[in-house]
Motif scaffolding. Structure first.
Motif, PDB file in Angstrom:
ATOM      1  N   PRO A 287       2.473 -15.356  11.788  1.00  0.00           N
ATOM      2  CA  PRO A 287       3.104 -16.426  12.557  1.00  0.00           C
ATOM      3  C   PRO A 287       2.188 -17.651  12.596  1.00  0.00           C
ATOM      4  N   VAL A 288       2.791 -18.827  12.746  1.00  0.00           N
ATOM      5  CA  VAL A 288       2.013 -20.059  12.801  1.00  0.00           C
ATOM      6  C   VAL A 288       2.425 -20.888  14.010  1.00  0.00           C
ATOM      7  N   SER A 289       1.636 -21.890  14.302  1.00  0.00           N
ATOM      8  CA  SER A 289       1.895 -22.752  15.461  1.00  0.00           C
ATOM      9  C   SER A 289       3.007 -23.748  15.156  1.00  0.00           C
ATOM     10  N   ASP A 290       3.358 -24.524  16.146  1.00  0.00           N
ATOM     11  CA  ASP A 290       4.410 -25.513  15.956  1.00  0.00           C
ATOM     12  C   ASP A 290       3.943 -26.724  15.149  1.00  0.00           C
ATOM     13  N   ALA A 291       2.711 -26.708  14.687  1.00  0.00           N
ATOM     14  CA  ALA A 291       2.234 -27.751  13.777  1.00  0.00           C
ATOM     15  C   ALA A 291       2.874 -27.604  12.399  1.00  0.00           C
ATOM     16  N   HIS A 292       3.526 -26.466  12.162  1.00  0.00           N
ATOM     17  CA  HIS A 292       4.185 -26.194  10.877  1.00  0.00           C
ATOM     18  C   HIS A 292       5.697 -26.216  11.068  1.00  0.00           C
ATOM     19  N   ARG A 293       6.393 -26.530  10.005  1.00  0.00           N
ATOM     20  CA  ARG A 293       7.858 -26.533  10.053  1.00  0.00           C
ATOM     21  C   ARG A 293       8.395 -25.105  10.178  1.00  0.00           C
ATOM     22  N   GLN A 294       7.874 -24.200   9.386  1.00  0.00           N
ATOM     23  CA  GLN A 294       8.318 -22.809   9.428  1.00  0.00           C
ATOM     24  C   GLN A 294       7.594 -22.052  10.539  1.00  0.00           C
ATOM     25  N   ASP A 295       8.114 -20.878  10.903  1.00  0.00           N
ATOM     26  CA  ASP A 295       7.468 -20.120  11.986  1.00  0.00           C
ATOM     27  C   ASP A 295       6.571 -19.004  11.471  1.00  0.00           C
ATOM     28  N   ARG A 296       6.513 -18.831  10.155  1.00  0.00           N
ATOM     29  CA  ARG A 296       5.622 -17.840   9.537  1.00  0.00           C
ATOM     30  C   ARG A 296       5.233 -18.324   8.150  1.00  0.00           C
ATOM     31  N   ILE A 297       4.070 -17.885   7.702  1.00  0.00           N
ATOM     32  CA  ILE A 297       3.580 -18.258   6.376  1.00  0.00           C
ATOM     33  C   ILE A 297       3.166 -16.992   5.647  1.00  0.00           C
TER      34      ILE A 297
END
Length: 136
Positions: free
Chosen positions: A111-121
């Motif tokens: 999972p990633v933070s809201d700094a990214h468009r997607q919610d997982r990488i």
């Protein structure tokens, strides 16, 4: 809230095994599960001499339980394995190690933070590293 434990065993020939486990229930003030907080984390590490003091082999297994993304989607649990061969003082002042990370080429996401468009990488598949350290 949680609990964790670790057990390690060392032998005279410099072999070693370490096992650790964490159980946690991370939640916010309203009782909702926190993003990117697995309930279970387990690790296993073993190191053995292969050619006396010249060459050592290591195996590492890592388990990370399922987590929530910031959009409350469940991101599945995964296990990865790493393999390392290392030699200290292969030549005077030279250490060498060769590692294969994610040995079985496991596909997994974080999972990633809201700094990214997607919610997982998606994370890296199998990779190799050769490390040579020289001291002068």
């Amino acid at each position: 809230n949680g609990v964790q434990g670790e057990v390690e065993r060392l032998w005279r020939d410099s072999s070693s095994v370490r096992v650790s486990y964490s159980l946690q229930h991370a939640q916010d003030q309203s009782g909702a599960r926190l993003v990117n907080s697995p309930n279970h984390i387990a690790k296993f590490d073993a190191m053995v001499p292969l050619l006396g003091d010249k060459l050592r082999g290591g195996l590492a297994l890592r388990y990370l339980g399922s987590r929530l993304s910031r959009s409350d989607a469940r991101i599945g649990a995964y296990t990865t394995a790493d393999l390392t061969l290392s030699s200290e003082q292969l030549f005077p002042g030279v250490d060498v190690s060769f590692s294969i990370y994610n040995l079985f080429d496991k596909s997994y996401n974080d999972p990633v933070s809201d700094a990214h468009r997607q919610d997982r990488i998606a994370q890296d598949g199998r990779s190799v590293r050769l490390k040579i350290t020289a001291r002068f």
